[in-house]
Design an enzyme around this catalytic site. Structure first.
Site, short mmCIF file in Angstrom:
data_model
loop_
_atom_site.label_atom_id
_atom_site.label_comp_id
_atom_site.label_asym_id
_atom_site.label_seq_id
_atom_site.Cartn_x
_atom_site.Cartn_y
_atom_site.Cartn_z
N ARG A 126 23.47 19.30 21.38
CA ARG A 126 24.16 18.97 20.13
C ARG A 126 25.65 19.18 20.25
O ARG A 126 26.12 19.92 21.11
CB ARG A 126 23.58 19.81 18.99
CG ARG A 126 22.24 19.23 18.51
CD ARG A 126 21.49 20.19 17.63
NE ARG A 126 22.30 20.65 16.51
CZ ARG A 126 21.82 21.46 15.57
NH1 ARG A 126 20.59 21.87 15.61
NH2 ARG A 126 22.59 21.86 14.58
N CYS A 127 26.39 18.51 19.35
CA CYS A 127 27.83 18.57 19.39
C CYS A 127 28.30 20.02 19.28
O CYS A 127 27.67 20.78 18.55
CB CYS A 127 28.46 17.72 18.27
SG CYS A 127 28.37 18.46 16.63
N PRO A 128 29.33 20.45 19.97
CA PRO A 128 30.21 19.63 20.83
C PRO A 128 29.81 19.65 22.31
O PRO A 128 30.64 19.33 23.15
CB PRO A 128 31.55 20.32 20.64
CG PRO A 128 31.18 21.77 20.51
CD PRO A 128 29.83 21.82 19.83
#
Lengths: 432, 98
Positions: B21-23
């Site tokens: 998942r981001c980042p």
């Protein structure tokens, strides 16, 4: 003040003073926050006050709160009833409508109270489309409009098997609508509705309403303007055919405001003529309308000074954020709402950043995907082509709601560079 | 890792950030580029929807070229051409400066 003495009680629960109302209430609810060991803010000052810097849905203006409490006694009745209590509630509702209408520069009959801002936004478009059914069914909106515009618009297009029924106009890197693309889209045959914000509530950028309306007006396409983020904070817009507001933006309770300018073709098939000019089937609760009107009066008087101060505070945040490595301050630097600022930092987890500020007593918002329930980042940041992770959004409360806001912004600015570096370091991404 | 042998096509390296998942996909990409200064084209495989916005934004901030996004059934492949001069681009600030 909107209510006379017999109904006005001593405001026992409203505290005014150096601490903001929200900070006092929240501290008592959650207890003192333990100092964050890694925090660059001095941890010796305990218990720390809560610092409200996410006031998109802020606390009530203290005078509106008094009016709301008083109106529970004076305005509880159904304003459609013919007995004394009903007539009194009806008179108060009329008074609230007059205050809001005068503030917006319109006639009271043009103003309807709806259950919420998003409800009013969706209804505004529905009414334009219904009245234009024989001429077309196409809507044009900017790509950074509120979800209450975009989601139903896309759903209508899907249902009709014609994706062209809902056109989303791109925006520039600063979030301003691309007027060339807007001109092309509103010229497409079958276009009967156009929607544009007064200013964006996430990044603050104002939209060129006069230029946009100059392109819709000659074809008789009503322009719906979403002012749910700007009313009470910025100049009241004049370039619109249908205007939507939310009393929360001026320190009132959640309450949708729908204004249909006289002469605009607008209709709603489920109307009951006796409710809010036929623009909703839910009669407003009079105490909410009265509190909204009270908040408007209080906020309007203070608006020039309040927005000037907010603008300076936001300038401080923008300047500090721009010094942090790999941090982009988002949105127009000048042509913007006075009280909103957003920035994104590379290699930073937005959720962790919100948590780190929260542990220091500072509440901020974020448009990063990991902070949303859907794991989708803010559609506004995405449409602007800016970094969506590591995002922080600040919406300053009104000065009357939070007396300590300048001090709170100061605390944020002191903490900001160190907090971002610390969160970036957690992911081992410093120096990349 | 796949070079198809023709000189006209840059050598491609793959960063597999699926499931992250981001980042993290952008961090994985940046870390790979830092460790492989001669990388010419990097394919980032990702499932995180934010990568669609953040990988092009990273390219802009770092002076690399975002080529395209290739959606497939269970992930998307983001194609990035590394500009060696772009390594010098370090500090980003807003489009309107400060």
């Amino acid at each position: 003040m909107l209510l006379a003495e017999p109904y006005r009680h001593a405001p026992r629960c409203v505290r005014q003073g150096p601490d903001n109302v929200w900070g006092v209430a929240n501290a008592s609810r959650t207890g003192p926050t333990p100092p964050d060991p890694g925090s660059p803010v001095d941890p010796s000052r305990a218990p720390r006050p809560r610092r409200l810097l996410d006031a998109a849905s802020g606390p009530l203006h203290p005078v509106a709160r008094q009016t709301l409490v008083a109106a529970l006694d004076a305005g509880w009745a159904d304003p459609a009833r013919l007995h004394a209590e009903g007539r009194r509630a009806g008179a108060l509702l009329a008074q609230a409508r007059e205050v809001v209408a005068a503030g917006l520069g319109v006639r009271p009959a043009e103003v309807s109270f709806l259950p919420s801002g998003p409800t009013a936004l969706a209804r505004a478009v529905d009414g334009v489309l219904y009245a234009a059914e024989r001429r077309g069914a196409r809507t044009v909106a900017s790509a950074v409009e509120h979800s209450a515009i975009l989601v139903p618009g896309r759903a209508r297009a899907m249902r009709s098997d014609d994706p062209e029924r809902f056109a989303e106009v791109p925006v520039t890197r600063t979030g301003s609508v691309d007027l060339g693309a807007w001109a092309e889209e509103v010229a497409v045959p079958g276009t009967v509705a156009a929607v544009l914000q007064d200013a964006n509530g996430e990044v603050g950028t104002r939209q060129p309403l006069a230029a946009a309306r100059a392109l819709t007006r000659p074809s008789g396409i009503p322009l719906v303007v979403d002012a749910t983020a700007s009313l009470g904070r910025d100049e009241v817009p004049t370039e619109w055919d249908v205007l939507v507001g939310d009393a929360r933006s001026w320190g009132g309770p959640p309450l949708g405001i729908l204004v249909v300018r006289e002469g605009t073709r607008w209709g709603w098939p489920e109307a009951r003529a006796d409710v809010e000019g036929g623009r909703t089937d839910v009669a407003p609760w009079v105490p909410l309308a009265l509190a909204a009107a009270e908040a408007w009066q209080q906020t309007a008087v203070a608006r020039d000074a309040d927005s000037r101060e907010a603008r300076e505070l936001v300038d401080q945040v923008r300047a500090v954020a721009a010094t942090v490595p790999d941090t982009e301050v988002v949105g127009d630097a000048v042509d913007r709402l006075p009280h909103v600022v957003t920035f994104s930092s590379l290699y930073v987890d937005g959720e962790a950043l919100v948590g780190a500020f929260d542990r220091q007593g500072i509440s901020v918002a974020s448009g990063s995907a990991c902070t949303s329930s859907t794991l989708e980042p803010s559609h506004v940041l995405a449409a602007m082509g800016t970094l969506t992770h590591g995002n922080v959004r600040i919406t300053l409360p009104l000065g009357a709601v939070s007396h300590g806001r300048a001090d709170d912004v100061d605390a944020l600015c002191r903490s900001l560079p160190g907090t971002i570096e610390a969160v970036r370091g957690e992911l081992g991404a410093a120096g990349l | 890792m796949t070079a198809d042998g023709r000189r006209a096509v840059p050598e491609e390296d793959v960063v597999d950030a699926r499931g992250k998942r981001c980042p993290l996909p952008v961090i994985d990409l940046a870390r790979f580029v830092a460790a492989h200064p001669s990388a010419a084209r990097v394919l980032v495989l990702a499932t995180d929807p934010a990568a669609a916005h953040d990988i092009p934004a990273w390219c802009r901030m770092r002076g690399h070229r975002f080529v395209e996004a290739r959606p497939s059934e269970d992930h998307t492949t983001y194609v990035v051409d590394i500009d060696v001069d772009g390594q010098a681009v370090r500090q980003g600030s807003g489009p309107e400066g400060r």
